[in-house]
Design a protein around this motif. Sequence first.
Motif, PDB file in Angstrom:
ATOM      1  N   ASN A 104       0.854  -1.192   0.000  1.00  0.00           N
ATOM      2  CA  ASN A 104       0.000   0.000   0.000  1.00  0.00           C
ATOM      3  C   ASN A 104       0.891   1.243   0.000  1.00  0.00           C
ATOM      4  OD1 ASN A 104      -1.802   2.090   0.399  1.00  0.00           O
ATOM      5  ND2 ASN A 104      -2.822   1.168   2.166  1.00  0.00           N
ATOM      6  N   ASP A 106       0.155   4.120   0.602  1.00  0.00           N
ATOM      7  CA  ASP A 106      -0.268   5.058   1.655  1.00  0.00           C
ATOM      8  C   ASP A 106       0.508   4.860   2.953  1.00  0.00           C
ATOM      9  OD1 ASP A 106      -2.127   6.172  -0.025  1.00  0.00           O
ATOM     10  OD2 ASP A 106      -3.859   5.145   0.838  1.00  0.00           O
ATOM     11  N   GLY A 126      -4.428   8.720   4.717  1.00  0.00           N
ATOM     12  CA  GLY A 126      -5.369   8.793   3.608  1.00  0.00           C
ATOM     13  C   GLY A 126      -5.690  10.221   3.218  1.00  0.00           C
ATOM     14  N   PHE A 131     -11.569   6.978   5.883  1.00  0.00           N
ATOM     15  CA  PHE A 131     -11.352   5.689   5.228  1.00  0.00           C
ATOM     16  C   PHE A 131     -10.614   4.710   6.132  1.00  0.00           C
ATOM     17  CE2 PHE A 131      -9.022   2.688   2.554  1.00  0.00           C
ATOM     18  CZ  PHE A 131     -10.057   2.188   1.784  1.00  0.00           C
ATOM     19  N   TYR A 132      -9.465   5.120   6.682  1.00  0.00           N
ATOM     20  CA  TYR A 132      -8.676   4.183   7.492  1.00  0.00           C
ATOM     21  C   TYR A 132      -9.205   4.035   8.913  1.00  0.00           C
ATOM     22  CZ  TYR A 132      -5.320   3.625   3.738  1.00  0.00           C
ATOM     23  OH  TYR A 132      -4.728   3.297   2.536  1.00  0.00           O
ATOM     24  N   HIS A 135     -10.961   0.772   7.597  1.00  0.00           N
ATOM     25  CA  HIS A 135     -10.274  -0.158   6.705  1.00  0.00           C
ATOM     26  C   HIS A 135      -8.861  -0.441   7.191  1.00  0.00           C
ATOM     27  CE1 HIS A 135     -13.487   1.461   4.145  1.00  0.00           C
ATOM     28  NE2 HIS A 135     -13.381   0.362   3.435  1.00  0.00           N
ATOM     29  N   THR A 136      -8.394  -1.639   6.909  1.00  0.00           N
ATOM     30  CA  THR A 136      -7.040  -2.032   7.281  1.00  0.00           C
ATOM     31  C   THR A 136      -6.036  -1.441   6.293  1.00  0.00           C
ATOM     32  OG1 THR A 136      -7.068  -4.030   5.932  1.00  0.00           O
ATOM     33  CG2 THR A 136      -7.905  -4.222   8.191  1.00  0.00           C
ATOM     34  N   GLU A 138      -4.361  -2.991   4.170  1.00  0.00           N
ATOM     35  CA  GLU A 138      -4.567  -3.592   2.850  1.00  0.00           C
ATOM     36  C   GLU A 138      -5.916  -3.203   2.252  1.00  0.00           C
ATOM     37  OE1 GLU A 138      -3.577  -7.738   2.646  1.00  0.00           O
ATOM     38  OE2 GLU A 138      -1.843  -7.508   3.968  1.00  0.00           O
ATOM     39  N   LYS A 139      -6.566  -2.189   2.865  1.00  0.00           N
ATOM     40  CA  LYS A 139      -7.818  -1.585   2.394  1.00  0.00           C
ATOM     41  C   LYS A 139      -9.004  -2.537   2.460  1.00  0.00           C
ATOM     42  CE  LYS A 139      -5.505   1.879  -0.433  1.00  0.00           C
ATOM     43  NZ  LYS A 139      -5.467   2.628  -1.709  1.00  0.00           N
ATOM     44  N   THR A 140      -8.941  -3.475   3.421  1.00  0.00           N
ATOM     45  CA  THR A 140     -10.061  -4.373   3.682  1.00  0.00           C
ATOM     46  C   THR A 140     -10.952  -3.747   4.740  1.00  0.00           C
ATOM     47  OG1 THR A 140      -8.641  -6.288   3.256  1.00  0.00           O
ATOM     48  CG2 THR A 140     -10.714  -6.694   4.427  1.00  0.00           C
ATOM     49  N   LYS A 141     -12.257  -3.742   4.515  1.00  0.00           N
ATOM     50  CA  LYS A 141     -13.173  -3.193   5.527  1.00  0.00           C
ATOM     51  C   LYS A 141     -13.153  -4.105   6.743  1.00  0.00           C
ATOM     52  CE  LYS A 141     -17.572  -0.880   6.075  1.00  0.00           C
ATOM     53  NZ  LYS A 141     -18.843  -0.466   5.438  1.00  0.00           N
ATOM     54  N   SER A 146      -6.965   0.764  10.979  1.00  0.00           N
ATOM     55  CA  SER A 146      -5.531   1.027  10.832  1.00  0.00           C
ATOM     56  C   SER A 146      -5.053   2.026  11.872  1.00  0.00           C
ATOM     57  CB  SER A 146      -5.231   1.607   9.445  1.00  0.00           C
ATOM     58  OG  SER A 146      -5.669   0.757   8.415  1.00  0.00           O
TER      59      SER A 146
END
Length: 276
Positions: A104, A106, A126, A131-132, A135-136, A138-141, A146
């Motif tokens: 990632n 980011d 972000g 968003f974070y 979300h983790t 790895e951008k998983t909800k 994070s």
Amino acid sequence: MRNTEKKTHKKKASPGSVLLNLLLLVSIGAIIFAGYNLYQIFSEYREGEEEYEGLKQYVQFVTPSESDSAEDGDPDPETGLPISPKEAPDAPISVNFEELKKVNPDIVGWIYIEAIPNINYPIVQGDDNEFYLKHTVEKTKNSSASIFLDYQNRPDFTDANTIIYGHNMKNQSMFGLLKNLRDQSVYDQSPYIWILTPSGDYRYEVFSACEVLATDEVYTLFHAGGEEFKTYLENMQAKSDVVNRIAFTGDESIITLSTCTGNDATRCVVQAVWKE
């Protein structure tokens, strides 16, 4: 002989018994629903933990060399000359940011707290602070979400006050153990927090750990120092549950770690100043 017929009478259910049966069914349904929700929550926790454990393949603990562990003035085992004091200690971990950035882009850093080694995570930033939060890396909800930098801060940690957020997880992951730094005995084990970045490793010393209102001035974003920032630092130090007698000039650079407390009105905050 006269036949006699036996008459059977069905007993009608009373309103009270019907209500009890309904209440029983509702209770069973509520237990099943609660159990399902708990299963979902702990499944998310497990998935989040597995993801972050996987990312630790890019992190290695550094074993101090013999000269690092020796006292100043001791003879160097190779040269026999007295060992000179280091300008700054080496970080206890090393991070492969080249590989992490492939996971990632980011990712802006990695946090490691010496007194709470379980707090050992990547830091992302972000375009907003939403968003974070959900979300983790790895951008998983996922409810674990994070550890993330305030989107208004510079990603290289050069602001006077850089704010870092993380969830207070019930399984004590993420910033779930951050509150332990409000305990003087934990703080005395080590007051240092490491922020590792692609451009360098930075060691910070905790000067304040406390509970504040969600609207507290602690969240003031200072991009540069000065007299106002000096007053802010002294105010934050005065609120601390642990004792650290750092004298401020107003030219410092600090990090502010923030997590929830279970009370929507308050936050647990730990602040640390960069030590050159």
